[in-house]
Motif scaffolding. Structure first.
Motif, short mmCIF file in Angstrom:
data_model
loop_
_atom_site.label_atom_id
_atom_site.label_comp_id
_atom_site.label_asym_id
_atom_site.label_seq_id
_atom_site.Cartn_x
_atom_site.Cartn_y
_atom_site.Cartn_z
N ARG A 33 0.84 -1.19 0.00
CA ARG A 33 0.00 0.00 0.00
C ARG A 33 0.87 1.24 0.00
O ARG A 33 2.03 1.22 0.40
N GLY A 34 0.29 2.33 -0.41
CA GLY A 34 1.01 3.58 -0.40
C GLY A 34 0.88 4.31 -1.71
O GLY A 34 0.34 3.78 -2.69
N ARG A 42 3.06 5.03 -3.97
CA ARG A 42 3.88 4.57 -5.10
C ARG A 42 3.76 3.07 -5.35
O ARG A 42 4.64 2.48 -5.97
N SER A 43 2.71 2.45 -4.87
CA SER A 43 2.56 1.01 -5.11
C SER A 43 1.84 0.79 -6.42
O SER A 43 1.01 1.59 -6.84
N ILE A 44 2.20 -0.30 -7.08
CA ILE A 44 1.56 -0.66 -8.34
C ILE A 44 1.13 -2.11 -8.27
O ILE A 44 1.70 -2.90 -7.49
N PRO A 45 0.12 -2.49 -9.01
CA PRO A 45 -0.28 -3.90 -8.99
C PRO A 45 0.81 -4.75 -9.64
O PRO A 45 1.52 -4.32 -10.54
N GLY A 46 0.93 -5.95 -9.17
CA GLY A 46 1.93 -6.85 -9.74
C GLY A 46 2.69 -7.56 -8.66
O GLY A 46 2.25 -7.66 -7.52
#
Length: 162
Positions: free
Chosen positions: A147-148, A150-154
Protein backbone atom coordinates in the motif's frame (compact mmCIF):
# COMPACT_ATOMS: atom_id res chain seq x y z
CA UNK A 1 -66.57 12.88 54.11
CA UNK A 2 -66.61 9.07 54.31
CA UNK A 3 -67.91 8.95 50.72
CA UNK A 4 -64.89 10.93 49.47
CA UNK A 5 -62.48 8.65 51.27
CA UNK A 6 -64.06 5.54 49.84
CA UNK A 7 -64.15 7.09 46.35
CA UNK A 8 -60.45 8.00 46.61
CA UNK A 9 -59.67 4.51 47.82
CA UNK A 10 -61.60 3.01 44.93
CA UNK A 11 -59.71 5.17 42.40
CA UNK A 12 -56.39 4.26 44.00
CA UNK A 13 -57.17 0.54 43.95
CA UNK A 14 -58.37 0.74 40.34
CA UNK A 15 -55.18 2.48 39.19
CA UNK A 16 -53.07 0.07 41.18
CA UNK A 17 -54.69 -2.89 39.48
CA UNK A 18 -54.21 -1.31 36.04
CA UNK A 19 -50.51 -0.51 36.43
CA UNK A 20 -49.29 -3.44 38.49
CA UNK A 21 -51.38 -6.12 36.86
CA UNK A 22 -52.52 -7.52 40.19
CA UNK A 23 -56.13 -7.64 41.25
CA UNK A 24 -57.10 -4.69 43.39
CA UNK A 25 -58.39 -6.42 46.52
CA UNK A 26 -56.63 -9.70 46.72
CA UNK A 27 -55.89 -10.85 50.22
CA UNK A 28 -52.52 -12.51 50.68
CA UNK A 29 -52.60 -15.93 52.24
CA UNK A 30 -49.68 -17.91 53.44
CA UNK A 31 -49.10 -21.28 54.97
CA UNK A 32 -48.41 -19.93 58.44
CA UNK A 33 -50.87 -19.25 61.18
CA UNK A 34 -52.22 -15.77 61.86
CA UNK A 35 -49.72 -13.66 63.81
CA UNK A 36 -46.81 -16.08 63.31
CA UNK A 37 -43.70 -14.53 61.71
CA UNK A 38 -40.70 -16.30 60.16
CA UNK A 39 -38.48 -13.21 60.21
CA UNK A 40 -36.31 -12.78 63.27
CA UNK A 41 -34.47 -9.49 63.74
CA UNK A 42 -31.30 -11.05 65.17
CA UNK A 43 -31.42 -14.43 63.40
CA UNK A 44 -28.64 -16.01 61.42
CA UNK A 45 -27.93 -14.60 57.96
CA UNK A 46 -29.15 -11.12 58.85
CA UNK A 47 -25.75 -9.50 59.39
CA UNK A 48 -24.68 -7.02 56.69
CA UNK A 49 -21.87 -8.01 54.34
CA UNK A 50 -19.02 -5.80 53.18
CA UNK A 51 -19.17 -4.38 49.68
CA UNK A 52 -15.97 -6.20 48.70
CA UNK A 53 -17.38 -9.55 49.79
CA UNK A 54 -20.61 -8.95 47.90
CA UNK A 55 -18.73 -7.91 44.73
CA UNK A 56 -16.41 -10.93 44.94
CA UNK A 57 -19.39 -13.26 45.32
CA UNK A 58 -21.17 -11.59 42.39
CA UNK A 59 -18.07 -11.79 40.17
CA UNK A 60 -17.66 -15.49 41.01
CA UNK A 61 -21.34 -16.18 40.39
CA UNK A 62 -21.29 -14.45 36.98
CA UNK A 63 -17.95 -15.94 35.94
CA UNK A 64 -16.08 -12.63 35.83
CA UNK A 65 -13.10 -13.64 37.98
CA UNK A 66 -10.92 -14.55 35.00
CA UNK A 67 -11.73 -11.35 33.09
CA UNK A 68 -11.13 -9.22 36.19
CA UNK A 69 -7.82 -10.97 36.88
CA UNK A 70 -6.76 -10.39 33.26
CA UNK A 71 -7.64 -6.72 33.59
CA UNK A 72 -5.61 -6.51 36.80
CA UNK A 73 -2.70 -8.16 34.98
CA UNK A 74 -2.78 -5.58 32.18
CA UNK A 75 -2.94 -2.76 34.73
CA UNK A 76 -0.14 -4.23 36.87
CA UNK A 77 2.27 -4.93 34.00
CA UNK A 78 4.68 -2.18 35.15
CA UNK A 79 5.14 -3.78 38.59
CA UNK A 80 5.25 -7.28 37.12
CA UNK A 81 7.84 -6.72 34.39
CA UNK A 82 9.81 -3.88 35.92
CA UNK A 83 10.03 -0.18 35.16
CA UNK A 84 12.59 -0.36 32.35
CA UNK A 85 10.95 -3.29 30.59
CA UNK A 86 7.52 -1.66 30.79
CA UNK A 87 8.88 1.40 28.95
CA UNK A 88 9.77 -0.75 25.94
CA UNK A 89 7.14 -3.52 26.04
CA UNK A 90 3.40 -2.96 26.41
CA UNK A 91 0.76 -5.67 26.91
CA UNK A 92 -1.54 -5.57 23.92
CA UNK A 93 -4.21 -8.25 24.44
CA UNK A 94 -5.09 -11.58 26.00
CA UNK A 95 -6.66 -14.13 23.69
CA UNK A 96 -7.31 -17.79 24.55
CA UNK A 97 -4.81 -17.80 27.41
CA UNK A 98 -2.05 -16.10 25.37
CA UNK A 99 -0.75 -12.74 26.55
CA UNK A 100 0.47 -10.68 23.59
CA UNK A 101 3.20 -8.15 24.37
CA UNK A 102 4.06 -5.50 21.76
CA UNK A 103 7.75 -4.62 21.97
CA UNK A 104 9.47 -1.44 20.83
CA UNK A 105 12.15 -3.28 18.87
CA UNK A 106 13.07 -6.79 17.81
CA UNK A 107 15.94 -6.68 20.32
CA UNK A 108 13.47 -6.16 23.17
CA UNK A 109 11.25 -8.93 21.83
CA UNK A 110 14.23 -11.30 21.73
CA UNK A 111 15.33 -10.41 25.27
CA UNK A 112 11.82 -10.91 26.63
CA UNK A 113 11.50 -14.27 24.85
CA UNK A 114 14.48 -15.40 26.92
CA UNK A 115 12.68 -14.22 30.08
CA UNK A 116 9.38 -15.88 29.13
CA UNK A 117 9.47 -18.62 31.79
CA UNK A 118 10.34 -16.13 34.55
CA UNK A 119 7.47 -13.85 33.52
CA UNK A 120 5.04 -16.78 33.39
CA UNK A 121 6.02 -17.76 36.94
CA UNK A 122 5.43 -14.20 38.18
CA UNK A 123 2.05 -14.07 36.44
CA UNK A 124 1.03 -17.43 37.92
CA UNK A 125 1.98 -16.22 41.42
CA UNK A 126 0.31 -12.80 41.29
CA UNK A 127 -2.64 -13.47 38.95
CA UNK A 128 -3.50 -17.18 39.16
CA UNK A 129 -7.10 -16.71 37.98
CA UNK A 130 -6.07 -14.88 34.79
CA UNK A 131 -5.55 -18.20 32.98
CA UNK A 132 -2.38 -17.14 31.15
CA UNK A 133 -0.75 -20.20 29.58
CA UNK A 134 1.73 -18.56 27.22
CA UNK A 135 3.24 -15.20 26.25
CA UNK A 136 3.85 -14.04 22.69
CA UNK A 137 6.26 -11.15 22.10
CA UNK A 138 5.84 -9.13 18.92
CA UNK A 139 8.36 -6.70 17.53
CA UNK A 140 7.45 -3.65 15.50
CA UNK A 141 5.62 -4.24 12.24
CA UNK A 142 7.71 -4.31 9.08
CA UNK A 143 6.90 -1.78 6.36
CA UNK A 144 4.42 -2.96 3.79
CA UNK A 145 5.13 -2.73 0.07
CA UNK A 146 1.50 -3.42 -0.79
CA UNK A 147 0.00 0.00 0.00
CA UNK A 148 1.01 3.58 -0.40
CA UNK A 149 1.24 6.32 -2.99
CA UNK A 150 3.88 4.57 -5.10
CA UNK A 151 2.56 1.01 -5.11
CA UNK A 152 1.56 -0.66 -8.34
CA UNK A 153 -0.28 -3.90 -8.99
CA UNK A 154 1.93 -6.85 -9.74
CA UNK A 155 4.68 -8.83 -8.08
CA UNK A 156 5.93 -5.88 -6.06
CA UNK A 157 9.51 -5.17 -5.09
CA UNK A 158 10.77 -8.53 -6.36
CA UNK A 159 10.62 -7.14 -9.92
CA UNK A 160 13.19 -4.44 -9.18
CA UNK A 161 15.82 -6.52 -7.39
CA UNK A 162 17.80 -8.12 -10.18
Amino acid sequence: MPDQLSEASAVYLRLKSLFTGTPARRKRTSGRAEGESTSRPFGSGRDPHGVGDVMDALAAQLGWTSALAQSDLLEGWRELAGEETAKHAIPDQITDGVLVIRCESTAWATQLRMMRSELLVRIAEKFPQAGIESIRFQGPDAPSWKRGPRSIPGRGPRDTYG
